[in-house]
Design a protein around this motif. Structure first.
Motif, short mmCIF file in Angstrom:
data_model
loop_
_atom_site.label_atom_id
_atom_site.label_comp_id
_atom_site.label_asym_id
_atom_site.label_seq_id
_atom_site.Cartn_x
_atom_site.Cartn_y
_atom_site.Cartn_z
N LEU A 118 18.21 -11.48 -9.59
CA LEU A 118 17.28 -10.96 -8.46
C LEU A 118 17.66 -11.60 -7.26
O LEU A 118 17.47 -10.96 -6.02
N ASP A 119 18.35 -12.79 -7.18
CA ASP A 119 18.60 -13.39 -5.63
C ASP A 119 20.23 -12.79 -5.47
O ASP A 119 20.52 -13.20 -4.39
N GLY A 120 20.80 -12.06 -6.05
CA GLY A 120 21.88 -11.42 -5.77
C GLY A 120 22.89 -12.55 -6.37
O GLY A 120 24.38 -11.96 -6.04
N ARG A 121 22.85 -13.42 -7.07
CA ARG A 121 23.94 -14.09 -7.43
C ARG A 121 23.56 -14.87 -8.73
O ARG A 121 22.21 -15.39 -8.89
N THR A 123 24.09 -18.58 -10.29
CA THR A 123 24.77 -19.64 -10.06
C THR A 123 25.46 -20.50 -11.32
O THR A 123 25.33 -19.96 -12.36
N GLU A 126 22.85 -21.41 -13.63
CA GLU A 126 22.31 -20.59 -14.31
C GLU A 126 23.30 -20.17 -15.31
O GLU A 126 22.75 -19.84 -16.59
N SER A 269 28.74 -12.90 -8.09
CA SER A 269 27.91 -12.16 -7.12
C SER A 269 27.52 -10.79 -8.05
O SER A 269 28.31 -10.34 -8.91
N LEU A 275 21.45 -4.42 -8.98
CA LEU A 275 20.11 -4.80 -9.00
C LEU A 275 19.09 -3.59 -8.79
O LEU A 275 17.91 -3.56 -9.19
#
Length: 361
Positions: A118-121, A123, A126, A269, A275
């Motif tokens: 949801l935050d575009g990446r 990590t 994660e 990314s 999304l």
């Protein structure tokens, strides 16, 4: 030449996955690991090996959009196309364990991926969490398999043991060689395929994401296509369903997880288009398995045709969106305003009319 490289890469992925699965399975059996455990872990991971190889290759080449898009596209393709085609061949038996355990796990993995994205990446942390869940899930399957009845274990023994004691791949040096060759082909094939896919995207004027969602996703899902359709033709209908559900879970936890770890601090990314649309389609497809599987003892042919129709519609949407076609708004309105509601009504009606629970297989 890019078409040649793409075909060569795809061939290397399929042959490499097959060699890896064969060598690892036979080696595991040779050292006394349960055939059931082999089927639940090594073979399941093997059919996801092309997706994992492509995701890692895309990350190393700086094309993380392909890495995530490949997983999302593969999971959509697996359910809509593979299950749809298999159900058209013959109505598919739904194992009760799929409804109670595997499909909820697949849905949970899809929700987790969406939450991370949801935050575009995605990590590194994660990715590590997804990889840890993959290890835990595999360990859970191993522990669970040890509780299987003797009859079930004997059945898997009969299916997975070598047909002859002196088979050409019955010796461990050959098995190790198959594993090595399989891994090498996966590495080389992923590099060729990702490079050709990027060239296609540039030549056609479309994004890496679209190529990952379509051509790469369908290509890396060939092991699942071959396994499920062959199982349906042979009458092993529960295997056709289980292969797809298990592969989708391994794709999310393995491909995105390992890809996220390999990406390091940069992370993976997630394209805005994923999304806005495709991740939600992947989740909807996973959720759709629950009412379809609950409609009775089988996935009927009409449900298979419905899945195939939706895959055609989804691919058409991607093509129209990539070209910014004038027909896209009207097409989207028809899908959202008429086709989707009618499908929901049909599925709900089918569930309400379901004649009992699936067989306890």
């Amino acid at each position: 030449m890019q078409v040649v490289w793409f075909a060569a890469g795809l061939t290397a992925l399929v042959v490499g996955a097959s060699a890896l699965v064969r060598g690892a399975s036979k080696l595991a059996l040779s050292i006394g690991i349960s055939p059931l455990v082999v089927g639940l872990t090594i073979v399941a991971l093997g059919t996801s090996a092309p997706e994992i190889a492509v995701s890692i290759g895309a990350v190393l080449n700086g094309r993380t959009d392909i890495a995530v898009g490949n997983v999302v596209g593969s999971n959509i393709f697996n359910v809509l196309f593979i299950l749809g085609a298999s159900a058209l061949i013959t109505p598919l038996v739904v194992h009760v364990q799929l409804i109670r355990q595997e499909v909820p796990i697949m849905v949970g993995a899809s929700l987790l991926l969406l939450a991370f994205a949801l935050d575009g990446r995605i990590t590194w942390l994660e990715g590590a969490a997804l990889t840890g869940l993959l290890i835990a899930y595999t360990a859970f399957l191993v522990v669970q398999s040890r509780r299987e009845s003797a009859a079930n274990t004997a059945e898997f023994d009969a299916e997975l043991q070598p047909a002859a004691a002196h088979a050409w791949d019955g010796k461990w040096p050959v098995q190790l060689a198959l594993i090595g060759i399989g891994l090498a082909l996966l590495v080389v094939g992923s590099d060729w395929l990702v490079g050709a896919a990027v060239a296609f995207a540039r030549a056609l004027g479309v994004s890496d994401v679209v190529i990952g969602l379509t051509i790469v996703a369908a290509g890396t899902s060939l092991p699942e296509v071959a396994t499920s359709i062959a199982a349906a033709l042979k009458g092993e209908r529960d295997i056709a369903v289980g292969n797809v559900v298990g592969s989708n879970t391994f794709n999310i936890l393995g491909c995105v997880g390992i890809g996220g770890v390999v990406s390091g601090g940069a992370g993976l990314s997630v394209a805005p288009s994923l999304l806005a649309f495709d991740l939600w389609v992947m989740l909807a497809v996973a959720l759709a398995c629950l009412p379809v599987f609950l409609t009775g003892r089988e996935i009927a042919r009409w449900e298979g045709a419905l899945f195939l129709g939706y895959y055609v519609a989804y691919t058409a949407y991607l093509i129209l969106a990539a070209q910014a076609h004038d027909a896209l708004p009207a097409y989207s309105s028809v899908m959202l305003g008429f086709v989707v509601p009618l499908t929901i009504v049909a599925l709900v009606t089918s569930v309400l009319r379901a004649p009992g629970t699936p067989p306890q297989r």
